[in-house]
Design an enzyme around this catalytic site. Sequence first.
Site, PDB file in Angstrom:
ATOM      1  N   ILE A  68     -38.413 -30.426 -16.125  1.00 21.50           N
ATOM      2  CA  ILE A  68     -37.401 -29.408 -16.447  1.00 21.50           C
ATOM      3  C   ILE A  68     -37.867 -28.705 -17.724  1.00 21.50           C
ATOM      4  CG2 ILE A  68     -35.950 -31.086 -17.698  1.00 21.50           C
ATOM      5  CD1 ILE A  68     -33.486 -29.502 -16.701  1.00 21.50           C
ATOM      6  N   TYR A 150     -37.948 -52.807 -13.209  1.00 27.86           N
ATOM      7  CA  TYR A 150     -37.321 -52.392 -14.473  1.00 27.86           C
ATOM      8  C   TYR A 150     -38.205 -52.787 -15.655  1.00 27.86           C
ATOM      9  CZ  TYR A 150     -33.596 -52.043 -18.041  1.00 27.86           C
ATOM     10  OH  TYR A 150     -32.843 -51.724 -19.152  1.00 27.86           O
TER      11      TYR A 150
HETATM   12  P1  NAD Z   1     -26.041 -46.738 -17.590  1.00 24.19           P
HETATM   13  O1  NAD Z   1     -26.438 -47.130 -16.211  1.00 24.19           O
HETATM   14  O2  NAD Z   1     -24.596 -46.613 -17.896  1.00 24.19           O
HETATM   15  O3  NAD Z   1     -26.750 -45.377 -18.024  1.00 24.19           O
HETATM   16  C1  NAD Z   1     -27.929 -44.899 -17.440  1.00 24.19           C
HETATM   17  C2  NAD Z   1     -27.693 -43.431 -17.102  1.00 24.19           C
HETATM   18  O4  NAD Z   1     -28.917 -42.889 -16.563  1.00 24.19           O
HETATM   19  C3  NAD Z   1     -26.628 -43.234 -16.038  1.00 24.19           C
HETATM   20  O5  NAD Z   1     -25.759 -42.206 -16.412  1.00 24.19           O
HETATM   21  C4  NAD Z   1     -27.416 -42.857 -14.785  1.00 24.19           C
HETATM   22  O6  NAD Z   1     -26.688 -42.067 -13.902  1.00 24.19           O
HETATM   23  C5  NAD Z   1     -28.591 -42.132 -15.419  1.00 24.19           C
HETATM   24  N1  NAD Z   1     -29.789 -42.094 -14.550  1.00 24.19           N
HETATM   25  C6  NAD Z   1     -30.346 -43.111 -13.852  1.00 24.19           C
HETATM   26  N2  NAD Z   1     -31.442 -42.684 -13.196  1.00 24.19           N
HETATM   27  C7  NAD Z   1     -31.582 -41.362 -13.504  1.00 24.19           C
HETATM   28  C8  NAD Z   1     -32.503 -40.357 -13.134  1.00 24.19           C
HETATM   29  N3  NAD Z   1     -33.521 -40.617 -12.299  1.00 24.19           N
HETATM   30  N4  NAD Z   1     -32.332 -39.100 -13.625  1.00 24.19           N
HETATM   31  C9  NAD Z   1     -31.303 -38.801 -14.434  1.00 24.19           C
HETATM   32  N5  NAD Z   1     -30.387 -39.726 -14.830  1.00 24.19           N
HETATM   33  C10 NAD Z   1     -30.521 -40.984 -14.365  1.00 24.19           C
HETATM   34  O7  NAD Z   1     -26.719 -47.815 -18.568  1.00 24.19           O
HETATM   35  P2  NAD Z   1     -26.696 -47.945 -20.150  1.00 24.19           P
HETATM   36  O8  NAD Z   1     -26.306 -49.335 -20.453  1.00 24.19           O
HETATM   37  O9  NAD Z   1     -25.939 -46.842 -20.763  1.00 24.19           O
HETATM   38  O10 NAD Z   1     -28.243 -47.820 -20.470  1.00 24.19           O
HETATM   39  C11 NAD Z   1     -28.797 -46.643 -21.044  1.00 24.19           C
HETATM   40  C12 NAD Z   1     -30.274 -46.890 -21.360  1.00 24.19           C
HETATM   41  O11 NAD Z   1     -30.383 -47.967 -22.295  1.00 24.19           O
HETATM   42  C13 NAD Z   1     -31.115 -47.268 -20.127  1.00 24.19           C
HETATM   43  O12 NAD Z   1     -32.358 -46.656 -20.229  1.00 24.19           O
HETATM   44  C14 NAD Z   1     -31.264 -48.772 -20.261  1.00 24.19           C
HETATM   45  O13 NAD Z   1     -32.458 -49.230 -19.678  1.00 24.19           O
HETATM   46  C15 NAD Z   1     -31.269 -48.950 -21.783  1.00 24.19           C
HETATM   47  N6  NAD Z   1     -30.817 -50.302 -22.150  1.00 24.19           N
HETATM   48  C16 NAD Z   1     -29.502 -50.640 -22.068  1.00 24.19           C
HETATM   49  C17 NAD Z   1     -29.119 -51.938 -22.381  1.00 24.19           C
HETATM   50  C18 NAD Z   1     -27.678 -52.376 -22.329  1.00 24.19           C
HETATM   51  O14 NAD Z   1     -27.422 -53.569 -22.487  1.00 24.19           O
HETATM   52  N7  NAD Z   1     -26.700 -51.521 -22.161  1.00 24.19           N
HETATM   53  C19 NAD Z   1     -30.086 -52.884 -22.756  1.00 24.19           C
HETATM   54  C20 NAD Z   1     -31.415 -52.488 -22.785  1.00 24.19           C
HETATM   55  C21 NAD Z   1     -31.777 -51.191 -22.500  1.00 24.19           C
END
Ligand code: NAD
Length: 327
Positions: A68, A150
Site C-alpha cells: 500500500i 506464528y
Molecule cells: P489482535 O488479534 O486483537 O490484533 C491483531 C489485529 O491484526 C487484528 O485487528 C486483526 O484483524 C489484524 N490482522 C490480522 N491479520 C491481518 C492482515 N493480514 N492484514 C491486516 N490486519 C490483520 O491481537 P493483539 O493481542 O492486539 O496483538 C497485536 C500484535 O501484538 C500482534 O502482532 C501480536 O502478535 C502481538 N503480540 C500480542 C501479544 C498479546 O499478548 N496480546 C503478545 C505478543 C505479541
Amino acid sequence: MTAPQTSQRILVTGGAGFLGSHLCERLVESGHDVICLDNFFTSQKTNVSHLLEESNFELIRHDVTVPIWLEVDQIYNLACPAAPGHYQYNPIKTIKTSLSGAINVLGMAKRCGAKVLQASTSEVYGDPTVHPQPESYTGNVNPIGPRACYDEGKRAAETLFADYHRVHRVNIRVVRIFNTYGPRMHPFDGRVVSNFIRQALQGNDITLFGDGSQTRSFCYRDDLVEGMIRMMAAPDEVTGPINLGNPEEFSMRQLAEEVREATGTSSQIIQRPLPADDPKKRQPDITLAQQHLNWRPEISLREGLQSTIRWFRSIDFEDFRPPTPNY
Ligand code: NAD
Ligand code: UDP
C-alpha cells in the site's frame, strides 16, 4: 484536538485489534494524525468506531500482505492474529502476514524515511530453557510444530527488521511482547484470560489445559501500550529487541483460581489435554526496558483482572463474531 508541534503521521497496522485500538486511542489523544489499517480478521470495527468522528483518525480496510502507498512518519506493525487457535486456523496465511507484512512496512519505512516498530513476541523464545528470558537468549522453537507459523513468522520478521536496518539504515524498533490482557480482548479469541473470564461469567466450566502448572507472566494493556510508545520515542540507537511484559509469573491454575475469586463464580475448573508445544514457563527479564525506556509495569494482575472483568460484564457476547471455530 489541537495538533502538537511534534504531530506525526502514524500508521498502525492491526490498529483495530485489542492492542492496536488502544494504541490508536493514545496516539489520537496526543494529537497525532493516525491511520489505522486492518483486515478485521480477529477484530471488529466497533473497537475503533468511537474514533471515527475525530478529524485526526482514519480507518482503512486492507490486508498487510498487499503493498500500500502511504506517506507516514512512523509505523507500528501489529497486524497478525495473536491467539493460538486463530493463528493456527490458516497457518500459511499467518506466516505470510508476518513475512509479507514486514516486507511491506519496511519498504514503506525505507521510502518515507519513517521509524518502524515491530510487535514481536515472547514466542520467539519458544519453550525456553533459560528462565527468565533475556533478549540475548536465542530460543527453543520447534520449526515444524503447530505454533511454528506464528513463532517462526515473528522470528523471520525480526530478521527482516535487522537486515533492513543493517543494509538500508531503516530506523527500526523491535519489542518482544509477553502475554498481555485487558478490556477489549476479543471474548472468543481463545486466549487464557478471555477464556477463563467468559467461562466464569457464563457459569461454564473453566478449561485448564494440562495440569495447570505451566506459567505465564501477564501484562495489563495500558502498561504495554505505554512501553510501545516509549520505544518509538527512544533514541535511534535503541533498536531492540526489547522485552515488554510483567515479570510477575503465575501458573495457569493460579490464574484460574484468581478469576474464580474475582468473578465470584461457582464454575468448576476442569482439565483438558495440553496442546502440542505449549511452553512450560515464560517470564520476561525487563532489565533492558528499565534501562533504555525507564519502563516497568505498574498494574498488578489482581487490579488488571478487575477492570477486565468489569469490561466483560459490560458487553453482550452475542455482539461478537468468533474469528474462527478455535476458541
Ligand atoms: P489482535 O488479534 O486483537 O490484533 C491483531 C489485529 O491484526 C487484528 O485487528 C486483526 O484483524 C489484524 N490482522 C490480522 N491479520 C491481518 C492482515 N493480514 N492484514 C491486516 N490486519 C490483520 O491481537 P493483539 O493481542 O492486539 O496483538 C497485536 C500484535 O501484538 C500482534 O502482532 C501480536 O502478535 C502481538 N503480540 C500480542 C501479544 C498479546 O499478548 N496480546 C503478545 C505478543 C505479541
Ligand atoms: N490455556 C488454558 N485454558 C484455556 C486457554 C489456554 O489452560 O482455555 C493455557 C494454554 O495451554 C497456555 C496458557 O493458558 O499454557 C496461555 O495460553 P494463551 O493461548 O493465552 O497464550 P500462549 O500459550 O500463546 O502464551
